[in-house]
Design a protein around this motif. Structure first.
Motif, PDB file in Angstrom:
ATOM      1  N   TYR A  81       0.828  -1.198   0.000  1.00  0.00           N
ATOM      2  CA  TYR A  81       0.000   0.000   0.000  1.00  0.00           C
ATOM      3  C   TYR A  81       0.866   1.253   0.000  1.00  0.00           C
ATOM      4  CZ  TYR A  81      -4.331  -2.547   0.601  1.00  0.00           C
ATOM      5  OH  TYR A  81      -5.399  -3.371   0.389  1.00  0.00           O
ATOM      6  N   PRO A  82       0.509   2.244  -0.803  1.00  0.00           N
ATOM      7  CA  PRO A  82       1.310   3.472  -0.846  1.00  0.00           C
ATOM      8  C   PRO A  82       1.045   4.336   0.387  1.00  0.00           C
ATOM      9  CG  PRO A  82      -0.654   3.710  -2.196  1.00  0.00           C
ATOM     10  CD  PRO A  82      -0.663   2.294  -1.687  1.00  0.00           C
ATOM     11  N   PRO A  83       2.023   5.101   0.834  1.00  0.00           N
ATOM     12  CA  PRO A  83       1.821   5.961   2.011  1.00  0.00           C
ATOM     13  C   PRO A  83       0.651   6.920   1.829  1.00  0.00           C
ATOM     14  CG  PRO A  83       4.136   5.891   1.398  1.00  0.00           C
ATOM     15  CD  PRO A  83       3.405   5.151   0.331  1.00  0.00           C
ATOM     16  N   VAL A  84       0.349   7.331   0.598  1.00  0.00           N
ATOM     17  CA  VAL A  84      -0.710   8.308   0.348  1.00  0.00           C
ATOM     18  C   VAL A  84      -2.108   7.722   0.587  1.00  0.00           C
ATOM     19  CG1 VAL A  84      -0.988   7.786  -2.119  1.00  0.00           C
ATOM     20  CG2 VAL A  84      -1.403  10.109  -1.297  1.00  0.00           C
ATOM     21  N   SER A  85      -2.206   6.397   0.687  1.00  0.00           N
ATOM     22  CA  SER A  85      -3.518   5.770   0.848  1.00  0.00           C
ATOM     23  C   SER A  85      -4.051   5.914   2.264  1.00  0.00           C
ATOM     24  CB  SER A  85      -3.427   4.276   0.511  1.00  0.00           C
ATOM     25  OG  SER A  85      -4.623   3.632   0.891  1.00  0.00           O
ATOM     26  N   PRO A  86      -5.305   6.404   2.426  1.00  0.00           N
ATOM     27  CA  PRO A  86      -5.904   6.432   3.761  1.00  0.00           C
ATOM     28  C   PRO A  86      -6.162   5.017   4.278  1.00  0.00           C
ATOM     29  CG  PRO A  86      -7.160   7.760   2.192  1.00  0.00           C
ATOM     30  CD  PRO A  86      -6.183   6.954   1.399  1.00  0.00           C
ATOM     31  N   LEU A  87      -6.239   4.064   3.355  1.00  0.00           N
ATOM     32  CA  LEU A  87      -6.461   2.657   3.702  1.00  0.00           C
ATOM     33  C   LEU A  87      -5.100   1.970   3.744  1.00  0.00           C
ATOM     34  CD1 LEU A  87      -8.977   0.650   3.735  1.00  0.00           C
ATOM     35  CD2 LEU A  87      -8.488   0.292   1.311  1.00  0.00           C
ATOM     36  N   GLN A  88      -4.754   1.375   4.868  1.00  0.00           N
ATOM     37  CA  GLN A  88      -3.463   0.684   4.971  1.00  0.00           C
ATOM     38  C   GLN A  88      -3.689  -0.765   5.385  1.00  0.00           C
ATOM     39  OE1 GLN A  88      -0.395   1.723   4.172  1.00  0.00           O
ATOM     40  NE2 GLN A  88      -1.129   3.741   3.543  1.00  0.00           N
ATOM     41  N   LYS A  89      -3.486  -1.661   4.444  1.00  0.00           N
ATOM     42  CA  LYS A  89      -3.611  -3.091   4.748  1.00  0.00           C
ATOM     43  C   LYS A  89      -2.436  -3.805   4.103  1.00  0.00           C
ATOM     44  CE  LYS A  89      -8.591  -3.045   5.239  1.00  0.00           C
ATOM     45  NZ  LYS A  89      -9.872  -3.662   4.873  1.00  0.00           N
ATOM     46  N   GLU A  90      -2.437  -5.112   4.257  1.00  0.00           N
ATOM     47  CA  GLU A  90      -1.325  -5.871   3.690  1.00  0.00           C
ATOM     48  C   GLU A  90      -1.847  -6.844   2.658  1.00  0.00           C
ATOM     49  OE1 GLU A  90       2.004  -8.653   5.607  1.00  0.00           O
ATOM     50  OE2 GLU A  90       1.712  -6.730   6.636  1.00  0.00           O
ATOM     51  N   THR A  91      -1.288  -6.784   1.462  1.00  0.00           N
ATOM     52  CA  THR A  91      -1.631  -7.776   0.443  1.00  0.00           C
ATOM     53  C   THR A  91      -0.797  -9.028   0.711  1.00  0.00           C
ATOM     54  OG1 THR A  91      -2.204  -6.088  -1.176  1.00  0.00           O
ATOM     55  CG2 THR A  91      -1.581  -8.260  -2.046  1.00  0.00           C
ATOM     56  N   GLN A  92      -1.500 -10.155   0.859  1.00  0.00           N
ATOM     57  CA  GLN A  92      -0.808 -11.396   1.198  1.00  0.00           C
ATOM     58  C   GLN A  92       0.178 -11.785   0.084  1.00  0.00           C
ATOM     59  OE1 GLN A  92      -3.564 -14.456   2.394  1.00  0.00           O
ATOM     60  NE2 GLN A  92      -1.981 -16.008   2.392  1.00  0.00           N
ATOM     61  N   ARG A  93       1.395 -12.005   0.451  1.00  0.00           N
ATOM     62  CA  ARG A  93       2.503 -12.319  -0.471  1.00  0.00           C
ATOM     63  C   ARG A  93       2.809 -11.168  -1.440  1.00  0.00           C
ATOM     64  NH1 ARG A  93       0.114 -17.389   0.317  1.00  0.00           N
ATOM     65  NH2 ARG A  93      -1.347 -17.082  -1.414  1.00  0.00           N
ATOM     66  N   GLY A  94       2.364  -9.954  -1.115  1.00  0.00           N
ATOM     67  CA  GLY A  94       2.605  -8.803  -1.985  1.00  0.00           C
ATOM     68  C   GLY A  94       4.081  -8.462  -2.099  1.00  0.00           C
ATOM     69  N   GLN A  95       4.742  -8.453  -0.953  1.00  0.00           N
ATOM     70  CA  GLN A  95       6.182  -8.139  -0.929  1.00  0.00           C
ATOM     71  C   GLN A  95       6.969  -9.172  -1.736  1.00  0.00           C
ATOM     72  OE1 GLN A  95       7.003  -5.678   1.633  1.00  0.00           O
ATOM     73  NE2 GLN A  95       9.203  -5.628   1.319  1.00  0.00           N
ATOM     74  N   GLU A  96       6.606 -10.437  -1.509  1.00  0.00           N
ATOM     75  CA  GLU A  96       7.271 -11.534  -2.217  1.00  0.00           C
ATOM     76  C   GLU A  96       7.037 -11.397  -3.731  1.00  0.00           C
ATOM     77  OE1 GLU A  96       5.888 -14.966  -0.155  1.00  0.00           O
ATOM     78  OE2 GLU A  96       7.067 -16.326  -1.429  1.00  0.00           O
ATOM     79  N   ALA A  97       5.810 -11.047  -4.090  1.00  0.00           N
ATOM     80  CA  ALA A  97       5.453 -10.909  -5.507  1.00  0.00           C
ATOM     81  C   ALA A  97       6.262  -9.787  -6.153  1.00  0.00           C
ATOM     82  CB  ALA A  97       3.967 -10.624  -5.649  1.00  0.00           C
TER      83      ALA A  97
END
Ligand SMILES: [Fe+2]
Length: 270
Positions: free
Chosen positions: A159-175
């Motif tokens: 998620y970008p810092p500019v987003s008011p919504l902050q969550k984690e995409t599962q395996r996003g970092q790995e992807a």
């Protein structure tokens, strides 16, 4: 030169009709080579919403690349949501999408990060299936090594810092690390309802993350917007186009030399 319109989160049912009309007029004027739609086409995954979306998307000229979002599963049909979450999307919207887009400058394919349900309380978060990611990367690798390579998803991988919504995409970092290792240049996303352009560098990656805002009335501190992306021999330029009070305004364009892109620096590894 390749001209791309990217938009997301129309949320048919809660769509912003004046912003949509403005976007449709822009497509008629700019005649983009491809339009990329990054999910959340409907609000509740109703057949009537999908059908309205289909009629509108069909009216936009030129090829489209379309990936679903977490709102594109039946909100109220739990049986379908569990057993055929993308049945309506696949039947009504998917036939409007090219399997992938490739020309002299750009190649784009999709990866579905949305799920009908998950073994966690929040079913709206993104998930990357690494096998699906590999399939998408293989698709891009089958195109000319000289193209700027992009994957369209719904959820930002981080998620970008500019987003008011902050969550984690599962395996996003790995992807993202995997995309970097394989010299994929950009991820096009939606979901957070605010536009952004970032160069992500987890694990020393250099993958561009280009997020589209929303064309719905579900705003998060920003007006309705879409992105215009232009790629030529020299540069990739991203402009956020906002629709407010009956007129367009544009962000300062973000630009990068194509020679700096990973696919150009390391073409032999593709
Ligand atoms: Fe979403």
């Amino acid at each position: 030169m390749t001209s791309i319109i990217q938009f997301a989160d129309v949320h048919f049912g809660l769509e912003d009709q004046s912003a949509m009309a403005a976007l449709a007029a822009t497509v008629e004027t700019l005649k983009p080579d491809v339009t990329v739609i990054c999910g959340d086409i409907t609000q509740n995954g109703k057949v009537s919403e999908f059908e309205a979306a289909r009629d509108w998307i069909r009216s936009l000229s030129g090829p489209k690349i379309i990936t679903p979002g977490n709102h594109d599963t039946p909100m109220f049909g739990l049986f379908q949501r569990f057993f055929d979450p993308f049945g309506r999307f696949n039947r009504i919207i998917a036939p409007l999408s090219e399997p992938y887009f490739a020309d002299q400058y750009v190649s784009i394919t999709t990866l579905n990060t949305a799920r009908g349900w998950q073994k966690k309380a929040d079913w709206s978060v993104g998930v990357v299936d690494l096998e699906d990611l590999d399939t998408a990367v293989q698709q891009l690798m089958s195109t000319s090594p000289a193209t700027v390579k992009m994957i369209a998803v719904h959820h930002p991988l981080i998620y970008p810092p500019v987003s008011p919504l902050q969550k984690e995409t599962q395996r996003g970092q790995e992807a993202l690390a995997s995309l970097s290792a394989q010299n994929i240049d950009a991820v096009l996303s939606g979901h957070v309802h605010v536009p952004f352009v970032l160069e992500r560098q987890p694990n020393l990656t250099e993958v561009m993350s280009i997020g589209a805002g929303t064309l719905s009335t579900r705003r998060r501190e920003k007006p309705a917007s879409f992105n215009h992306i232009v790629v030529d021999d020299e540069r990739i330029i991203v402009t956020e186009v906002f629709w407010k009070d009956g007129q367009f305004s544009t962000s300062e364009p973000w630009a990068k030399d194509v020679s700096e892109l990973k696919s150009r620096k390391f073409p032999n590894s593709l």
